[in-house]
Design an enzyme around this catalytic site. Sequence first.
Site, mmCIF file in Angstrom:
data_model
loop_
_atom_site.group_PDB
_atom_site.id
_atom_site.type_symbol
_atom_site.label_atom_id
_atom_site.label_comp_id
_atom_site.label_asym_id
_atom_site.label_seq_id
_atom_site.Cartn_x
_atom_site.Cartn_y
_atom_site.Cartn_z
ATOM 1 N N HIS A 93 -2.172 7.694 -2.965
ATOM 2 C CA HIS A 93 -3.342 6.814 -2.893
ATOM 3 C C HIS A 93 -3.807 6.635 -1.446
ATOM 4 O O HIS A 93 -4.998 6.778 -1.145
ATOM 5 C CB HIS A 93 -3.025 5.455 -3.513
ATOM 6 C CG HIS A 93 -4.131 4.457 -3.352
ATOM 7 N ND1 HIS A 93 -5.342 4.601 -3.988
ATOM 8 C CD2 HIS A 93 -4.230 3.320 -2.607
ATOM 9 C CE1 HIS A 93 -6.131 3.590 -3.649
ATOM 10 N NE2 HIS A 93 -5.481 2.802 -2.814
ATOM 11 N N TYR A 147 0.901 -1.159 0.000
ATOM 12 C CA TYR A 147 0.000 0.000 0.000
ATOM 13 C C TYR A 147 0.934 1.201 0.000
ATOM 14 O O TYR A 147 0.918 2.004 0.910
ATOM 15 C CB TYR A 147 -0.849 -0.091 1.277
ATOM 16 C CG TYR A 147 -2.037 0.825 1.403
ATOM 17 C CD1 TYR A 147 -2.988 0.929 0.396
ATOM 18 C CD2 TYR A 147 -2.237 1.569 2.571
ATOM 19 C CE1 TYR A 147 -4.099 1.745 0.551
ATOM 20 C CE2 TYR A 147 -3.346 2.382 2.732
ATOM 21 C CZ TYR A 147 -4.275 2.460 1.711
ATOM 22 O OH TYR A 147 -5.381 3.259 1.877
ATOM 23 N N THR A 161 -2.034 0.238 -5.159
ATOM 24 C CA THR A 161 -2.498 1.195 -6.164
ATOM 25 C C THR A 161 -1.498 2.340 -6.308
ATOM 26 O O THR A 161 -1.084 2.938 -5.319
ATOM 27 C CB THR A 161 -3.860 1.768 -5.749
ATOM 28 O OG1 THR A 161 -4.731 0.673 -5.507
ATOM 29 C CG2 THR A 161 -4.446 2.669 -6.824
HETATM 30 CA CA CA Z 1 -4.300 -3.379 -4.055
#
Ligand code: CA
Length: 418
Positions: free
Chosen positions: A133, A128, A348
């Site tokens: 994001h 992450y 992301t």
């Molecule tokens: Ca993901």
Amino acid sequence: MQHRASWLPVSAQSDFSLYNLPFGIFSTKSGAPRVGVAIGEWIMDMTAAYELGFFKTLEIEAAVFKKETLNDLISLGRTETQTIRSMIQQWLTDENSPFRQMASRVLVRQDAARMHMPLKIGNYTDFYSSEEHATAVGKLYRPENPLMPNWKHMPIAYHGRASSIILSGTAIHRPLGQTKPGTSNYPVFGPTKALDFELELAYVVGKNSELGKPVTASEAEEYIFGVVLFNDWSARDIQRWEYQPLGPFASKNFASSISPWVITMDALETFRVESPLQVPEVMCYLRTTGLKNFDIRLSAAIQPKGHVETVVTETNAKHLYWNINQQTAHHTITGCNLNVGDLLATGTISMPGPKGAGCLLEATQGGKQVLNLNDGINRIFLEDGDEVIIRGFAERDGIKVGFGEVRGEILSAHPDFI
Ligand code: CA
């Protein structure tokens, strides 16, 4: 880097230039799945090249090229795969190479081949690591304190599901599950109404690590073979209802798609850039020096059935806060081991800018803002018949290394359950 040209015509726009030479698994009408290397519009059939004697100076068995996955080839080690790529590069640039005379027996047109899953993936971890994001998604839930207190101290991740990682081009059924409408006190069952993509890269582990022995941040590169494009499909309404207290489960376990060609770390060396400044300073086991990020331009497009596609995301991997060395060090600091073929995905990838959001949750601000696509179509989340196409490439001084694409179409929910 000095420019080199091949006697084989390769378009300057091709993702698969002489500097790339990614590995994949392909088959033709006449042959079983086997190892290939992409060059321009062709695939080099590594078994055919081996049988013609082109790798006789290396102590490797033909069997390694006849496998249905790249795992055994990758297990030979980074030195061997580096040598194989250098040899191919040499043959493709040498006008007088015997390889040139044999080319018609070794090269297969990509449009005459079928690609297969390139890896046997034992484990998959999803990080992450994009601050943009994590902040944007955090703001939707906690406007005054979007980043959790741990976020800048360690690369946050969850252990994902390896069995449902699928090859580009494989369609997926809209997942079913439990969701809780905001107005209700009880959950309901049915197909997700908030299906999303997540634009990511996934690193492919290239060497087994020992159980109980951490891999240091500086050793990490020995353990990474290459990178693929990665779409971590996500059902946001299922996620919202299930994610506390243990994180995502069914909202992400139904499918993640990967691109068929594994781009080697060697091909990406040219595109290294500085990592973002990390404040506060990270703990000792996460410290890295040198260029650890990669300047890789990434995009995502949505193509509703029967319509043209619309690019909805334009981002770059160079903005990632946590790099692969830190992710590897953190993953193994407890003694957790890594195996060849495991995937470590970035999470992301977003960046500042009008199309910088790497998923629809972020682009639509939690479903509040409609996205206008071409042909007068609007979207908040994905609808049945939509295809998502993620692409990526690195380019510097006229040298291009592309990833190809990962695509996947959304089918309606499984008919037995609706
Ligand atoms: Ca993901």
